[in-house]
Design a protein around this motif. Structure first.
Motif, PDB file in Angstrom:
ATOM      1  N   GLY A 291      40.804  42.795  40.903  1.00 39.46           N
ATOM      2  CA  GLY A 291      40.141  42.096  41.004  1.00 39.46           C
ATOM      3  C   GLY A 291      39.019  41.606  42.814  1.00 39.46           C
TER       4      GLY A 291
ATOM      5  N   LYS B 169      40.914  42.022  45.348  1.00 38.16           N
ATOM      6  CA  LYS B 169      41.866  41.246  46.423  1.00 38.16           C
ATOM      7  C   LYS B 169      41.260  41.660  47.671  1.00 38.16           C
ATOM      8  CE  LYS B 169      46.174  40.063  46.705  1.00 38.16           C
ATOM      9  NZ  LYS B 169      48.374  40.243  47.034  1.00 38.16           N
TER      10      LYS B 169
ATOM     11  N   ASP C 225      38.095  37.681  46.301  1.00 38.58           N
ATOM     12  CA  ASP C 225      38.851  37.012  45.241  1.00 38.58           C
ATOM     13  C   ASP C 225      39.338  35.277  45.631  1.00 38.58           C
ATOM     14  OD1 ASP C 225      40.568  37.745  47.087  1.00 38.58           O
ATOM     15  OD2 ASP C 225      42.791  37.863  45.421  1.00 38.58           O
ATOM     16  N   THR C 226      38.630  35.427  47.159  1.00 42.59           N
ATOM     17  CA  THR C 226      38.947  33.982  47.872  1.00 42.59           C
ATOM     18  C   THR C 226      38.079  32.709  47.436  1.00 42.59           C
ATOM     19  OG1 THR C 226      37.388  34.831  49.524  1.00 42.59           O
ATOM     20  CG2 THR C 226      39.705  35.286  49.388  1.00 42.59           C
TER      21      THR C 226
ATOM     22  N   SER D  23      34.409  33.101  47.102  1.00 44.33           N
ATOM     23  CA  SER D  23      32.988  34.307  47.363  1.00 44.33           C
ATOM     24  C   SER D  23      32.408  34.148  45.462  1.00 44.33           C
ATOM     25  CB  SER D  23      34.030  35.754  46.864  1.00 44.33           C
ATOM     26  OG  SER D  23      35.106  34.776  45.750  1.00 44.33           O
TER      27      SER D  23
ATOM     28  N   GLN E  29      31.612  36.814  42.241  1.00 40.94           N
ATOM     29  CA  GLN E  29      31.355  38.289  41.321  1.00 40.94           C
ATOM     30  C   GLN E  29      29.962  37.903  40.362  1.00 40.94           C
ATOM     31  OE1 GLN E  29      34.253  41.010  41.734  1.00 40.94           O
ATOM     32  NE2 GLN E  29      35.264  39.218  43.268  1.00 40.94           N
TER      33      GLN E  29
END
Length: 380
Positions: free
Chosen positions: A73, A75, A80-81, A84, A86
């Motif tokens: 993911g 991380k 993955d925060t 963010s 994607q």
């Protein structure tokens, strides 16, 4: 003060038949490197080290599993925060839309508009290098370019046929570009590192114009052409770089990591190289083992001699073995009395007792994933 906010396009387009069988089941991006890394760790680390949290990734749907297995993911890379963003797309989608006469860059354009940041970086997947993208952005802003390409001066032997070579004037302004396949003389050349920093609004305009004219869906090719048209100031990268495009270049890049200056330049500079974390015990070394000038990852057992090698996780090297100048991937098992020299062993290879595998420095033997080698394999 000018903003330093960027988003990124990570292109995994490059694949080479000259890397088979290592890439039969995996993308070039996910090839193991220096024991515990993957090649994709280098562009991804360059991206996140510059503070980028918005990432558009282009991959081939045929080998998506190997990419996602390592990526997870996101991380480890902090992607993955909260905040963010994607976006994953496939080259096959661009090809299909273009063949149907549709606007094939619309998803990429939507990504760029959604990010709403002034700059975007494009980066490819096959250079083992550690780019300081903040420095490139500062150079880009100082020269007031629409596009800033990154290049590295390399020897002709370090070129792949489809690489772009820049022709530069005395001020490093791009005045021409051609493919490396057109190079018919020895010497050094200005290799495009396949890294470009651009103004986002300008790129959106150029992508829209390209798809309306039916231009190639190859973004990298388009950017090389635009760098010439714009007479862009090129940024020279002077750190370690190895262009991975065949077995020899892949093998040599790993062997480079046994040299402290090259290893420090790539792995231990100001910018950390991030990879996926594996919680494993350290490697066990028997009292009779002999290990010299070798990188060894975690979870293995070493009972024999290992010299000048790069060894990945969970590798077992039995008693009375001799392993030299080789790259061993995860889960390999070298049984007692075996000898391995100038070889690349893919994952989970078993070398039976007393078997000899021997290649040459310029042509290492490659053993495919999961193979059981029970007969000598010696290159003449």
């Amino acid at each position: 003060m000018k903003t330093s906010k960027m988003c990124a396009i990570f292109s995994n387009q490059h694949e080479y038949s000259q890397l088979k069988p290592l890439t039969d089941e995996r993308a070039l991006s996910t090839l193991a490197f220096a024991g515990k890394y993957r090649l994709m760790d280098f562009p991804l680390s360059s991206i996140v080290n510059s503070g980028i949290t918005q990432l558009y990734t282009l991959i081939s749907q045929e080998k998506v599993r190997s990419y996602l297995d390592h990526w997870g993911g996101g991380k480890e890379w902090g992607l993955d925060t909260i905040g963010s963003y994607q976006y994953l797309d496939f080259y096959q989608n661009l090809m299909a839309r273009r063949s149907r006469g549709e606007d094939y860059f619309d998803d990429l354009i939507l990504f760029l508009k959604t990010c709403n940041v002034p700059y975007v970086v494009f980066i490819g997947n096959k250079m083992a290098a550690n780019f300081d993208l903040k420095a490139v952005l500062h150079f880009h802003q100082s020269n007031e370019n629409n596009i800033t390409p990154v290049f590295k001066r390399v020897d002709h032997r370090d070129l792949a046929p489809d690489d772009h070579i820049f022709v530069l004037d005395d001020d490093n302004v791009v005045v021409g570009s051609h493919e490396a396949i057109e190079v018919n003389n020895e010497g050094s050349f200005n290799l495009s590192a396949n890294v470009y920093v651009m103004n986002t609004d300008w790129l959106i305009h150029e992508l829209d114009k390209a798809q309306r004219s039916g231009a190639s869906y190859d973004v990298s090719e388009r950017l090389a052409t635009l760098a010439v048209r714009e007479k862009a100031n090129a940024y020279e990268y002077t750190g370690y770089l190895r262009n991975i495009h065949d077995i020899t270049s892949y093998y040599q890049a790993n062997m480079d990591m046994l040299q402290k200056d090259k290893r420090d330049s790539l792995l231990y500079g100001n910018q950390k190289i991030i990879t996926r974390i594996r919680n494993e015990v350290g490697t066990y070394y028997d009292k009779d083992s002999e290990v010299k000038n070798t990188l060894i990852a975690t979870g293995g057992k070493v009972k024999g001699k290992v010299h000048n090698c790069v060894v990945s996780r969970r590798v077992t090297i039995g008693k009375d073995t001799e392993v030299e100048s080789s790259v061993l991937m995860a889960g390999d098992h070298i049984k007692s009395g075996a000898k391995v020299e100038y070889a690349i062993l893919d994952k989970n290879v078993v070398v039976e007792k007393g078997v000899t595998i021997k290649g040459k420095p310029e042509t290492p033997v490659v053993i495919k994933k999961g193979a059981v080698v029970d007969k000598d394999f010696i290159l003449d």
